[in-house]
Design a protein around this motif. Sequence first.
Motif, mmCIF file in Angstrom:
data_model
loop_
_atom_site.group_PDB
_atom_site.id
_atom_site.type_symbol
_atom_site.label_atom_id
_atom_site.label_comp_id
_atom_site.label_asym_id
_atom_site.label_seq_id
_atom_site.Cartn_x
_atom_site.Cartn_y
_atom_site.Cartn_z
ATOM 1 N N ILE A 166 48.337 -19.027 -62.922
ATOM 2 C CA ILE A 166 48.116 -19.393 -64.415
ATOM 3 C C ILE A 166 48.941 -18.392 -65.559
ATOM 4 N N ALA A 167 48.641 -17.221 -65.042
ATOM 5 C CA ALA A 167 49.178 -16.116 -66.171
ATOM 6 C C ALA A 167 50.854 -16.174 -65.999
ATOM 7 N N GLN A 168 51.241 -16.496 -64.920
ATOM 8 C CA GLN A 168 52.841 -16.690 -64.731
ATOM 9 C C GLN A 168 53.391 -17.931 -65.521
ATOM 10 N N LEU A 169 52.608 -18.754 -65.508
ATOM 11 C CA LEU A 169 52.998 -19.942 -66.162
ATOM 12 C C LEU A 169 53.050 -19.603 -67.884
ATOM 13 N N GLN A 170 51.931 -19.020 -68.117
ATOM 14 C CA GLN A 170 51.799 -18.839 -69.464
ATOM 15 C C GLN A 170 52.672 -17.844 -70.019
ATOM 16 N N ALA A 171 53.278 -16.834 -69.307
ATOM 17 C CA ALA A 171 54.384 -15.859 -69.748
ATOM 18 C C ALA A 171 55.618 -16.409 -69.350
ATOM 19 N N GLY A 172 55.786 -17.593 -68.841
ATOM 20 C CA GLY A 172 57.189 -18.217 -68.551
ATOM 21 C C GLY A 172 57.802 -17.956 -67.278
ATOM 22 N N VAL A 173 58.300 -18.877 -66.637
ATOM 23 C CA VAL A 173 58.958 -18.553 -65.543
ATOM 24 C C VAL A 173 60.567 -18.526 -65.398
ATOM 25 N N VAL A 174 61.365 -18.064 -64.681
ATOM 26 C CA VAL A 174 62.763 -18.213 -64.639
ATOM 27 C C VAL A 174 63.009 -19.468 -63.839
ATOM 28 N N ILE A 175 63.939 -20.320 -64.689
ATOM 29 C CA ILE A 175 64.475 -21.598 -64.008
ATOM 30 C C ILE A 175 66.085 -21.662 -64.329
ATOM 31 N N ASP A 176 66.699 -21.838 -63.424
ATOM 32 C CA ASP A 176 68.223 -21.463 -63.556
ATOM 33 C C ASP A 176 68.567 -20.298 -64.401
ATOM 34 N N ASN A 177 68.253 -19.183 -63.704
ATOM 35 C CA ASN A 177 68.498 -17.842 -64.374
ATOM 36 C C ASN A 177 68.110 -17.597 -65.931
ATOM 37 N N LYS A 178 67.022 -18.621 -66.416
ATOM 38 C CA LYS A 178 66.888 -18.372 -67.849
ATOM 39 C C LYS A 178 65.163 -18.547 -67.901
ATOM 40 N N PRO A 179 64.629 -17.690 -68.357
ATOM 41 C CA PRO A 179 63.242 -17.789 -68.475
ATOM 42 C C PRO A 179 62.942 -18.935 -69.455
ATOM 43 N N THR A 180 61.505 -19.424 -69.182
ATOM 44 C CA THR A 180 61.018 -20.442 -70.071
ATOM 45 C C THR A 180 60.270 -19.787 -71.031
ATOM 46 N N ARG A 181 59.985 -20.389 -72.374
ATOM 47 C CA ARG A 181 59.234 -19.854 -73.324
ATOM 48 C C ARG A 181 57.855 -19.693 -72.887
ATOM 49 N N PRO A 182 57.125 -18.893 -73.353
ATOM 50 C CA PRO A 182 55.630 -18.582 -72.969
ATOM 51 C C PRO A 182 54.996 -20.280 -73.388
ATOM 52 N N ALA A 183 54.102 -20.577 -72.473
ATOM 53 C CA ALA A 183 52.968 -21.664 -72.739
ATOM 54 C C ALA A 183 51.794 -21.449 -72.855
ATOM 55 N N LYS A 184 50.943 -22.514 -73.298
ATOM 56 C CA LYS A 184 49.677 -22.392 -73.200
ATOM 57 C C LYS A 184 49.186 -23.106 -71.825
ATOM 58 N N VAL A 185 48.423 -22.551 -71.021
ATOM 59 C CA VAL A 185 48.130 -23.169 -69.680
ATOM 60 C C VAL A 185 46.602 -22.814 -69.451
ATOM 61 N N ARG A 186 46.024 -24.048 -69.290
ATOM 62 C CA ARG A 186 44.588 -23.833 -68.579
ATOM 63 C C ARG A 186 44.117 -24.634 -67.459
ATOM 64 N N LEU A 187 43.196 -24.204 -66.899
ATOM 65 C CA LEU A 187 42.609 -25.217 -65.704
ATOM 66 C C LEU A 187 41.560 -25.899 -66.299
ATOM 67 N N LEU A 188 41.817 -27.378 -66.035
ATOM 68 C CA LEU A 188 40.887 -28.298 -66.576
ATOM 69 C C LEU A 188 39.616 -27.940 -65.597
ATOM 70 N N GLU A 189 38.693 -28.343 -65.971
ATOM 71 C CA GLU A 189 37.239 -28.151 -65.378
ATOM 72 C C GLU A 189 36.958 -29.180 -64.382
ATOM 73 N N SER A 190 37.388 -30.551 -65.033
ATOM 74 C CA SER A 190 37.191 -31.741 -64.237
ATOM 75 C C SER A 190 38.501 -32.652 -64.414
ATOM 76 N N GLU A 191 38.519 -33.701 -63.790
ATOM 77 C CA GLU A 191 39.779 -34.563 -63.540
ATOM 78 C C GLU A 191 39.868 -35.385 -65.157
ATOM 79 N N PRO A 192 40.904 -35.484 -65.652
ATOM 80 C CA PRO A 192 40.972 -36.184 -67.036
ATOM 81 C C PRO A 192 40.537 -37.820 -66.874
ATOM 82 N N GLN A 193 39.947 -38.302 -67.827
ATOM 83 C CA GLN A 193 39.962 -39.775 -67.564
ATOM 84 C C GLN A 193 41.064 -40.568 -67.902
#
Length: 191
Positions: free
Chosen positions: A89-116
């Motif tokens: 989750i922390a990696q996704l929030q910070a951004g990951v490298v895709i095609d040698n370029k980092p993605t922008r930071p993102a808001k990411v959270r684990l949902l407690e239950s399956e969405p409707q």
Amino acid sequence: MGKYRYILFNKPYGVLSQFTDSSGEERRTLKDYISVAGVYPVGRLDWDSEGLMLLTDNGQLQHRLSHPRYAHSRTYWVQVERVPDAEAIAQLQAGVVIDNKPTRPAKVRLLESEPQLPPRDRPIRFRKNVPTAWLEMTLTEGRNRQVRRMTAKVGFPTLRLVRVKMAHLSLDGLQLGQWRDLTADEAKLLF
């Protein structure tokens, strides 16, 4: 503002984000759902992704909302294989490298239950010994297959992807395959 058309559409799985299919495969397109001429999608959702799309005939607005410089938010519910740990989750929030370029930071959270959500036209493959989890991810850029590539990069492949919000617009009250015009207030907020 009044001379332009702004449409929200809840795109089903297995529909191209365009009005024609030049592949010759006779896949479903926007034309199968939306009978309005001259509007074009603001950004895209992949054939295998679902959810909120905005269409307009306002080219200037379309460019502004699609251009990375303006960084408008898009929120997705993402079903992934296995349950991501705090490090992923922390990696996704910070951004990951895709095609040698980092993605922008993102808001990411684990949902407690399956969405409707309505069941998908082609069900997700189910594996008894492999649990799944749902993430809510809010991005401010839209690279090609970005969400799928980000979750795969941290070891949790995407199984189902649904865009639920674009800026202030949401899927609320819009059934799968339905579309509606934006209200004047919703359209005003796009500017």
